[in-house]
Write a protein that holds these residues in place. Structure first.
Motif, PDB file in Angstrom:
ATOM      1  N   GLY A 181      35.611  43.707 -34.783  1.00 34.03           N
ATOM      2  CA  GLY A 181      36.345  44.962 -34.626  1.00 34.03           C
ATOM      3  C   GLY A 181      37.674  44.700 -33.972  1.00 34.03           C
ATOM      4  O   GLY A 181      37.921  43.614 -33.439  1.00 34.03           O
ATOM      5  N   SER A 182      38.547  45.693 -34.015  1.00 29.36           N
ATOM      6  CA  SER A 182      39.867  45.567 -33.402  1.00 29.36           C
ATOM      7  C   SER A 182      40.284  46.904 -32.812  1.00 29.36           C
ATOM      8  O   SER A 182      40.078  47.952 -33.435  1.00 29.36           O
ATOM      9  CB  SER A 182      40.896  45.123 -34.442  1.00 29.36           C
ATOM     10  OG  SER A 182      42.219  45.246 -33.921  1.00 29.36           O
ATOM     11  N   LYS A 183      40.882  46.850 -31.645  1.00 27.60           N
ATOM     12  CA  LYS A 183      41.374  48.073 -31.012  1.00 27.60           C
ATOM     13  C   LYS A 183      42.508  48.698 -31.806  1.00 27.60           C
ATOM     14  O   LYS A 183      42.833  49.887 -31.627  1.00 27.60           O
ATOM     15  CB  LYS A 183      41.853  47.776 -29.591  1.00 27.60           C
ATOM     16  CG  LYS A 183      43.095  46.901 -29.508  1.00 27.60           C
ATOM     17  CD  LYS A 183      43.478  46.600 -28.078  1.00 27.60           C
ATOM     18  CE  LYS A 183      44.823  45.861 -27.983  1.00 27.60           C
ATOM     19  NZ  LYS A 183      44.806  44.575 -28.735  1.00 27.60           N
ATOM     20  N   ASP A 184      43.106  47.937 -32.696  1.00 26.57           N
ATOM     21  CA  ASP A 184      44.253  48.421 -33.469  1.00 26.57           C
ATOM     22  C   ASP A 184      43.869  48.954 -34.841  1.00 26.57           C
ATOM     23  O   ASP A 184      44.742  49.370 -35.611  1.00 26.57           O
ATOM     24  CB  ASP A 184      45.281  47.296 -33.629  1.00 26.57           C
ATOM     25  CG  ASP A 184      45.762  46.760 -32.286  1.00 26.57           C
ATOM     26  OD1 ASP A 184      46.044  47.584 -31.388  1.00 26.57           O
ATOM     27  OD2 ASP A 184      45.825  45.524 -32.129  1.00 26.57           O
ATOM     28  N   ASP A 185      42.582  48.946 -35.153  1.00 26.74           N
ATOM     29  CA  ASP A 185      42.147  49.400 -36.471  1.00 26.74           C
ATOM     30  C   ASP A 185      42.401  50.886 -36.671  1.00 26.74           C
ATOM     31  O   ASP A 185      42.348  51.690 -35.723  1.00 26.74           O
ATOM     32  CB  ASP A 185      40.642  49.141 -36.652  1.00 26.74           C
ATOM     33  CG  ASP A 185      40.343  47.711 -37.065  1.00 26.74           C
ATOM     34  OD1 ASP A 185      41.265  47.028 -37.557  1.00 26.74           O
ATOM     35  OD2 ASP A 185      39.191  47.272 -36.888  1.00 26.74           O
ATOM     36  N   GLY A 186      42.646  51.244 -37.930  1.00 30.36           N
ATOM     37  CA  GLY A 186      42.664  52.650 -38.320  1.00 30.36           C
ATOM     38  C   GLY A 186      41.271  53.033 -38.765  1.00 30.36           C
ATOM     39  O   GLY A 186      40.290  52.667 -38.135  1.00 30.36           O
ATOM     40  N   GLN A 187      41.175  53.747 -39.880  1.00 26.26           N
ATOM     41  CA  GLN A 187      39.873  54.176 -40.372  1.00 26.26           C
ATOM     42  C   GLN A 187      39.075  52.985 -40.899  1.00 26.26           C
ATOM     43  O   GLN A 187      39.503  52.311 -41.831  1.00 26.26           O
ATOM     44  CB  GLN A 187      40.046  55.212 -41.477  1.00 26.26           C
ATOM     45  CG  GLN A 187      40.569  56.558 -40.975  1.00 26.26           C
ATOM     46  CD  GLN A 187      39.619  57.212 -39.981  1.00 26.26           C
ATOM     47  OE1 GLN A 187      40.014  57.527 -38.862  1.00 26.26           O
ATOM     48  NE2 GLN A 187      38.387  57.404 -40.383  1.00 26.26           N
ATOM     49  N   VAL A 188      37.935  52.728 -40.285  1.00 25.60           N
ATOM     50  CA  VAL A 188      37.039  51.650 -40.702  1.00 25.60           C
ATOM     51  C   VAL A 188      35.616  52.182 -40.678  1.00 25.60           C
ATOM     52  O   VAL A 188      35.362  53.309 -40.248  1.00 25.60           O
ATOM     53  CB  VAL A 188      37.162  50.417 -39.781  1.00 25.60           C
ATOM     54  CG1 VAL A 188      38.495  49.722 -39.966  1.00 25.60           C
ATOM     55  CG2 VAL A 188      36.977  50.814 -38.314  1.00 25.60           C
ATOM     56  N   ALA A 189      34.673  51.368 -41.130  1.00 24.31           N
ATOM     57  CA  ALA A 189      33.267  51.770 -41.127  1.00 24.31           C
ATOM     58  C   ALA A 189      32.796  52.044 -39.703  1.00 24.31           C
ATOM     59  O   ALA A 189      33.379  51.549 -38.725  1.00 24.31           O
ATOM     60  CB  ALA A 189      32.413  50.685 -41.772  1.00 24.31           C
ATOM     61  N   TYR A 190      31.705  52.835 -39.584  1.00 21.90           N
ATOM     62  CA  TYR A 190      31.254  53.326 -38.278  1.00 21.90           C
ATOM     63  C   TYR A 190      31.031  52.212 -37.265  1.00 21.90           C
ATOM     64  O   TYR A 190      31.507  52.293 -36.125  1.00 21.90           O
ATOM     65  CB  TYR A 190      29.967  54.137 -38.465  1.00 21.90           C
ATOM     66  CG  TYR A 190      29.431  54.729 -37.189  1.00 21.90           C
ATOM     67  CD1 TYR A 190      30.005  55.839 -36.617  1.00 21.90           C
ATOM     68  CD2 TYR A 190      28.323  54.159 -36.556  1.00 21.90           C
ATOM     69  CE1 TYR A 190      29.507  56.402 -35.436  1.00 21.90           C
ATOM     70  CE2 TYR A 190      27.809  54.702 -35.387  1.00 21.90           C
ATOM     71  CZ  TYR A 190      28.412  55.827 -34.836  1.00 21.90           C
ATOM     72  OH  TYR A 190      27.914  56.356 -33.661  1.00 21.90           O
TER      73      TYR A 190
END
Length: 329
Positions: free
Chosen positions: A116-125
Protein backbone atom coordinates in the motif's frame (compact mmCIF):
# COMPACT_ATOMS: atom_id res chain seq x y z
CA UNK A 1 -10.22 14.62 26.74
CA UNK A 2 -10.54 16.58 23.49
CA UNK A 3 -11.48 14.30 20.61
CA UNK A 4 -11.69 15.13 16.92
CA UNK A 5 -13.91 12.66 15.06
CA UNK A 6 -13.53 12.59 11.30
CA UNK A 7 -17.03 11.47 10.39
CA UNK A 8 -18.99 10.59 13.48
CA UNK A 9 -22.54 10.44 12.15
CA UNK A 10 -22.82 6.83 10.89
CA UNK A 11 -22.23 3.34 12.35
CA UNK A 12 -18.62 3.16 13.63
CA UNK A 13 -18.11 6.91 13.84
CA UNK A 14 -21.45 7.34 15.54
CA UNK A 15 -20.57 4.71 18.15
CA UNK A 16 -17.21 6.36 18.81
CA UNK A 17 -18.79 9.79 19.20
CA UNK A 18 -21.55 8.53 21.47
CA UNK A 19 -19.14 6.64 23.72
CA UNK A 20 -16.87 9.68 24.00
CA UNK A 21 -19.78 11.93 24.95
CA UNK A 22 -20.82 9.44 27.62
CA UNK A 23 -17.35 9.83 29.13
CA UNK A 24 -17.75 13.57 29.24
CA UNK A 25 -15.18 14.17 26.51
CA UNK A 26 -15.15 17.37 24.46
CA UNK A 27 -16.00 16.08 20.98
CA UNK A 28 -15.61 17.85 17.65
CA UNK A 29 -17.19 16.13 14.64
CA UNK A 30 -15.89 16.97 11.16
CA UNK A 31 -18.30 15.79 8.47
CA UNK A 32 -19.94 16.64 5.18
CA UNK A 33 -23.28 17.59 6.68
CA UNK A 34 -25.32 14.78 5.13
CA UNK A 35 -26.46 13.48 8.52
CA UNK A 36 -27.16 15.24 11.78
CA UNK A 37 -24.35 14.77 14.34
CA UNK A 38 -25.25 13.76 17.90
CA UNK A 39 -26.31 16.46 20.32
CA UNK A 40 -23.48 17.83 22.43
CA UNK A 41 -20.71 17.93 19.82
CA UNK A 42 -19.04 20.81 18.04
CA UNK A 43 -19.75 20.33 14.33
CA UNK A 44 -17.36 21.37 11.58
CA UNK A 45 -18.23 20.87 7.92
CA UNK A 46 -16.03 19.95 4.99
CA UNK A 47 -15.51 17.43 2.22
CA UNK A 48 -12.11 15.77 2.54
CA UNK A 49 -12.04 14.84 -1.13
CA UNK A 50 -12.21 18.41 -2.44
CA UNK A 51 -9.64 21.17 -2.67
CA UNK A 52 -9.60 23.15 0.58
CA UNK A 53 -12.06 20.60 1.98
CA UNK A 54 -10.13 20.54 5.27
CA UNK A 55 -10.19 24.31 5.72
CA UNK A 56 -12.26 24.20 8.92
CA UNK A 57 -9.54 22.03 10.50
CA UNK A 58 -6.77 24.55 9.82
CA UNK A 59 -6.81 25.59 13.48
CA UNK A 60 -7.55 23.82 16.74
CA UNK A 61 -5.87 21.29 19.02
CA UNK A 62 -7.07 17.92 20.22
CA UNK A 63 -5.75 15.06 22.35
CA UNK A 64 -6.70 12.51 19.69
CA UNK A 65 -8.34 12.14 16.31
CA UNK A 66 -10.27 9.08 15.11
CA UNK A 67 -10.39 8.49 11.38
CA UNK A 68 -12.60 5.80 9.80
CA UNK A 69 -11.84 6.61 6.14
CA UNK A 70 -12.00 3.58 3.81
CA UNK A 71 -11.22 4.96 0.37
CA UNK A 72 -8.21 6.77 -1.15
CA UNK A 73 -5.25 6.73 1.32
CA UNK A 74 -4.16 10.17 0.08
CA UNK A 75 -7.20 11.56 1.93
CA UNK A 76 -5.86 10.16 5.22
CA UNK A 77 -2.39 11.48 4.33
CA UNK A 78 -3.67 15.01 3.84
CA UNK A 79 -5.62 15.04 7.11
CA UNK A 80 -2.76 13.54 9.11
CA UNK A 81 -0.27 16.05 7.73
CA UNK A 82 -2.58 18.96 8.47
CA UNK A 83 -3.18 17.82 12.05
CA UNK A 84 0.43 16.91 12.85
CA UNK A 85 1.65 18.92 15.83
CA UNK A 86 -1.89 19.82 16.91
CA UNK A 87 -3.18 16.35 17.81
CA UNK A 88 -1.64 14.03 20.36
CA UNK A 89 -2.63 10.68 18.81
CA UNK A 90 -3.93 9.62 15.40
CA UNK A 91 -6.31 6.66 15.59
CA UNK A 92 -6.99 5.04 12.25
CA UNK A 93 -9.81 2.50 12.11
CA UNK A 94 -8.27 0.00 9.73
CA UNK A 95 -9.25 -3.57 8.94
CA UNK A 96 -7.96 -7.11 9.25
CA UNK A 97 -8.27 -7.09 5.46
CA UNK A 98 -4.78 -5.55 5.34
CA UNK A 99 -3.24 -8.99 5.93
CA UNK A 100 -1.93 -10.81 2.89
CA UNK A 101 -4.37 -13.55 1.89
CA UNK A 102 -4.68 -16.21 3.06
CA UNK A 103 -3.77 -15.28 6.61
CA UNK A 104 -4.43 -18.73 8.05
CA UNK A 105 -5.85 -19.34 11.53
CA UNK A 106 -4.27 -17.81 14.60
CA UNK A 107 -1.99 -15.24 12.99
CA UNK A 108 -1.39 -12.06 14.97
CA UNK A 109 -0.41 -8.48 14.14
CA UNK A 110 3.03 -9.60 12.93
CA UNK A 111 1.49 -11.36 9.90
CA UNK A 112 2.42 -10.15 6.41
CA UNK A 113 0.31 -7.31 5.03
CA UNK A 114 -0.60 -6.21 1.51
CA UNK A 115 1.32 -3.52 -0.32
CA UNK A 116 0.00 0.00 0.00
CA UNK A 117 0.98 3.64 -0.29
CA UNK A 118 -0.10 6.75 1.56
CA UNK A 119 -0.15 8.52 -1.80
CA UNK A 120 -2.59 6.15 -3.50
CA UNK A 121 -5.86 7.33 -4.95
CA UNK A 122 -8.75 4.93 -5.43
CA UNK A 123 -7.51 1.37 -4.88
CA UNK A 124 -9.00 -1.91 -3.67
CA UNK A 125 -10.25 -2.02 -0.07
CA UNK A 126 -7.31 -3.92 1.46
CA UNK A 127 -4.74 -1.68 -0.24
CA UNK A 128 -6.74 1.41 0.74
CA UNK A 129 -6.76 0.48 4.41
CA UNK A 130 -3.05 -0.36 4.35
CA UNK A 131 -2.31 2.94 2.65
CA UNK A 132 -4.33 4.71 5.32
CA UNK A 133 -2.25 3.00 8.00
CA UNK A 134 0.96 4.14 6.33
CA UNK A 135 -0.37 7.70 6.08
CA UNK A 136 -1.07 7.77 9.82
CA UNK A 137 2.34 6.29 10.64
CA UNK A 138 4.13 8.72 8.32
CA UNK A 139 2.72 11.73 10.16
CA UNK A 140 2.44 10.41 13.73
CA UNK A 141 4.93 7.55 14.07
CA UNK A 142 4.51 5.68 17.34
CA UNK A 143 1.55 7.91 18.19
CA UNK A 144 -0.48 6.31 15.42
CA UNK A 145 -2.90 3.64 16.65
CA UNK A 146 -4.02 1.20 13.96
CA UNK A 147 -7.29 -0.49 14.91
CA UNK A 148 -7.59 -3.51 12.62
CA UNK A 149 -11.24 -4.32 13.05
CA UNK A 150 -12.81 -7.55 11.91
CA UNK A 151 -16.49 -8.06 11.08
CA UNK A 152 -18.43 -5.26 12.82
CA UNK A 153 -22.04 -5.75 13.93
CA UNK A 154 -24.46 -3.89 16.15
CA UNK A 155 -27.01 -1.06 16.18
CA UNK A 156 -26.86 1.44 13.29
CA UNK A 157 -25.13 -1.06 11.01
CA UNK A 158 -25.21 0.36 7.47
CA UNK A 159 -23.89 -2.72 5.65
CA UNK A 160 -26.98 -4.80 6.34
CA UNK A 161 -25.57 -8.14 7.49
CA UNK A 162 -27.20 -8.67 10.88
CA UNK A 163 -30.27 -6.60 9.90
CA UNK A 164 -30.85 -8.97 6.99
CA UNK A 165 -30.76 -12.05 9.19
CA UNK A 166 -33.06 -10.45 11.75
CA UNK A 167 -35.62 -9.48 9.12
CA UNK A 168 -35.37 -12.86 7.43
CA UNK A 169 -35.85 -14.83 10.63
CA UNK A 170 -38.69 -12.51 11.68
CA UNK A 171 -40.58 -13.44 8.47
CA UNK A 172 -40.45 -17.05 9.74
CA UNK A 173 -41.25 -20.05 7.56
CA UNK A 174 -38.47 -22.33 6.35
CA UNK A 175 -35.13 -20.54 6.56
CA UNK A 176 -31.98 -21.69 4.77
CA UNK A 177 -29.48 -22.04 7.61
CA UNK A 178 -25.91 -22.45 6.38
CA UNK A 179 -24.00 -25.12 8.25
CA UNK A 180 -22.33 -26.50 10.09
CA UNK A 181 -24.44 -25.35 13.02
CA UNK A 182 -21.38 -25.20 15.31
CA UNK A 183 -19.34 -23.13 12.84
CA UNK A 184 -17.40 -20.61 14.98
CA UNK A 185 -17.90 -16.90 14.30
CA UNK A 186 -15.68 -13.96 15.15
CA UNK A 187 -16.95 -10.38 15.08
CA UNK A 188 -16.96 -7.20 17.16
CA UNK A 189 -19.95 -5.29 18.46
CA UNK A 190 -19.50 -1.70 17.33
CA UNK A 191 -19.94 -0.46 20.90
CA UNK A 192 -17.21 -2.78 22.19
CA UNK A 193 -15.00 -1.50 19.38
CA UNK A 194 -15.68 2.06 20.52
CA UNK A 195 -15.06 1.30 24.19
CA UNK A 196 -11.72 -0.37 23.52
CA UNK A 197 -10.61 2.41 21.17
CA UNK A 198 -11.32 5.16 23.69
CA UNK A 199 -9.63 3.13 26.43
CA UNK A 200 -6.62 2.76 24.12
CA UNK A 201 -6.44 6.52 23.67
CA UNK A 202 -6.42 6.95 27.45
CA UNK A 203 -3.67 4.31 27.71
CA UNK A 204 -1.61 6.05 24.97
CA UNK A 205 -1.44 2.86 22.92
CA UNK A 206 0.12 2.87 19.47
CA UNK A 207 0.79 0.43 16.65
CA UNK A 208 -1.50 -2.27 15.20
CA UNK A 209 -4.17 -4.15 17.14
CA UNK A 210 -6.55 -6.80 15.83
CA UNK A 211 -9.98 -5.76 17.11
CA UNK A 212 -12.52 -8.56 16.99
CA UNK A 213 -13.94 -11.06 19.45
CA UNK A 214 -11.99 -14.19 20.36
CA UNK A 215 -12.49 -17.01 17.83
CA UNK A 216 -15.65 -18.94 18.62
CA UNK A 217 -17.26 -16.08 20.56
CA UNK A 218 -20.45 -17.46 19.06
CA UNK A 219 -21.50 -19.93 16.37
CA UNK A 220 -23.79 -19.78 13.36
CA UNK A 221 -26.33 -21.82 15.30
CA UNK A 222 -26.21 -19.54 18.34
CA UNK A 223 -26.52 -16.44 16.17
CA UNK A 224 -29.63 -17.66 14.36
CA UNK A 225 -31.17 -18.96 17.59
CA UNK A 226 -30.65 -15.50 19.11
CA UNK A 227 -32.36 -13.95 16.07
CA UNK A 228 -35.36 -16.27 16.56
CA UNK A 229 -35.65 -15.58 20.29
CA UNK A 230 -35.29 -11.85 19.85
CA UNK A 231 -37.84 -11.52 17.05
CA UNK A 232 -40.26 -14.02 18.60
CA UNK A 233 -40.12 -16.07 15.41
CA UNK A 234 -41.07 -19.73 15.02
CA UNK A 235 -38.90 -20.02 11.91
CA UNK A 236 -37.91 -23.52 10.86
CA UNK A 237 -34.16 -23.54 10.26
CA UNK A 238 -33.17 -25.89 7.47
CA UNK A 239 -29.54 -26.61 8.27
CA UNK A 240 -27.70 -27.24 5.05
CA UNK A 241 -24.18 -28.40 4.28
CA UNK A 242 -21.71 -25.92 2.77
CA UNK A 243 -21.24 -28.28 -0.16
CA UNK A 244 -24.93 -28.15 -1.11
CA UNK A 245 -25.04 -24.36 -0.80
CA UNK A 246 -21.94 -23.83 -2.91
CA UNK A 247 -23.08 -26.37 -5.52
CA UNK A 248 -26.29 -24.35 -5.92
CA UNK A 249 -24.25 -21.23 -6.67
CA UNK A 250 -25.36 -19.38 -3.55
CA UNK A 251 -22.66 -16.96 -2.51
CA UNK A 252 -21.26 -16.99 1.03
CA UNK A 253 -20.85 -13.63 2.81
CA UNK A 254 -22.94 -11.67 0.29
CA UNK A 255 -26.09 -13.74 -0.25
CA UNK A 256 -25.73 -15.40 3.16
CA UNK A 257 -24.23 -12.57 5.23
CA UNK A 258 -21.65 -13.32 7.96
CA UNK A 259 -21.38 -16.98 6.89
CA UNK A 260 -18.30 -18.43 5.26
CA UNK A 261 -17.84 -22.17 4.71
CA UNK A 262 -14.95 -23.93 6.47
CA UNK A 263 -11.70 -23.27 4.65
CA UNK A 264 -9.27 -20.45 3.94
CA UNK A 265 -11.87 -17.67 3.79
CA UNK A 266 -13.35 -18.74 7.10
CA UNK A 267 -9.93 -19.05 8.73
CA UNK A 268 -9.07 -15.55 7.54
CA UNK A 269 -12.26 -13.90 8.77
CA UNK A 270 -13.22 -15.94 11.83
CA UNK A 271 -9.96 -17.34 13.27
CA UNK A 272 -7.85 -14.25 13.96
CA UNK A 273 -5.54 -13.85 16.96
CA UNK A 274 -6.72 -11.12 19.34
CA UNK A 275 -4.47 -11.84 22.33
CA UNK A 276 -2.88 -8.38 22.11
CA UNK A 277 -6.22 -6.56 22.36
CA UNK A 278 -7.50 -8.88 25.09
CA UNK A 279 -4.37 -8.15 27.12
CA UNK A 280 -5.18 -4.43 26.96
CA UNK A 281 -8.76 -4.78 28.18
CA UNK A 282 -10.94 -5.79 25.22
CA UNK A 283 -14.35 -6.96 26.43
CA UNK A 284 -16.93 -8.50 24.09
CA UNK A 285 -20.58 -8.61 25.09
CA UNK A 286 -22.69 -11.75 24.51
CA UNK A 287 -24.15 -12.28 21.04
CA UNK A 288 -27.67 -12.14 22.47
CA UNK A 289 -27.13 -8.54 23.55
CA UNK A 290 -25.84 -7.52 20.13
CA UNK A 291 -28.79 -9.19 18.42
CA UNK A 292 -31.41 -7.78 20.81
CA UNK A 293 -30.12 -4.21 20.64
CA UNK A 294 -29.79 -4.33 16.86
CA UNK A 295 -33.39 -5.55 16.58
CA UNK A 296 -34.63 -2.78 18.89
CA UNK A 297 -32.88 -0.20 16.73
CA UNK A 298 -34.02 -1.85 13.49
CA UNK A 299 -37.65 -1.73 14.60
CA UNK A 300 -37.23 1.96 15.42
CA UNK A 301 -36.24 2.38 11.77
CA UNK A 302 -39.35 0.61 10.56
CA UNK A 303 -37.31 -2.51 9.83
CA UNK A 304 -35.27 -0.79 7.14
CA UNK A 305 -31.56 -0.34 7.89
CA UNK A 306 -29.60 2.43 6.15
CA UNK A 307 -27.40 1.26 3.28
CA UNK A 308 -23.92 2.55 2.54
CA UNK A 309 -23.87 3.59 -1.12
CA UNK A 310 -20.35 2.24 -1.63
CA UNK A 311 -21.24 -1.29 -0.51
CA UNK A 312 -23.40 -3.89 -2.27
CA UNK A 313 -26.77 -4.85 -0.85
CA UNK A 314 -26.46 -8.19 0.94
CA UNK A 315 -28.92 -11.04 1.39
CA UNK A 316 -30.55 -13.93 -0.40
CA UNK A 317 -33.55 -13.16 -2.60
CA UNK A 318 -36.73 -14.89 -1.33
CA UNK A 319 -37.31 -16.61 -4.65
CA UNK A 320 -33.75 -17.98 -4.70
CA UNK A 321 -34.12 -19.33 -1.18
CA UNK A 322 -37.51 -20.84 -1.96
CA UNK A 323 -36.26 -22.51 -5.13
CA UNK A 324 -33.35 -24.01 -3.23
CA UNK A 325 -35.49 -25.30 -0.37
CA UNK A 326 -38.22 -26.57 -2.70
CA UNK A 327 -35.55 -28.52 -4.53
CA UNK A 328 -35.41 -30.98 -1.69
CA UNK A 329 -32.88 -29.29 0.59
Amino acid sequence: MRLLMLGGTEFVGRAMTGAALERGWDVTVFHRGRHEPPDGVTALHGDRTTEDGLATLATGEWDAVIDTWSAAPSVVRDAARLLKGRVGRYVYISSRSVYAYPTGPGLDESAAVVEGSKDDGQVAYAEAKRGGELAAIDAFGDSALLVRAGLILGPHENIGRLPWWLNRVARAGRVLAPGPRDLPLQYIDVRDLATWTLDAIEQHLGGPYNLVSPPGHTTMGELLAACARTTGSDAEFVWTSPEAILKAGIEPWTQLPIWLPPGEDHDTMHQGNVAKALATGLHCRPVAETVEDTWTWLRSMGGQAPQRPDRPVVGLAPETEAAFLDGGH
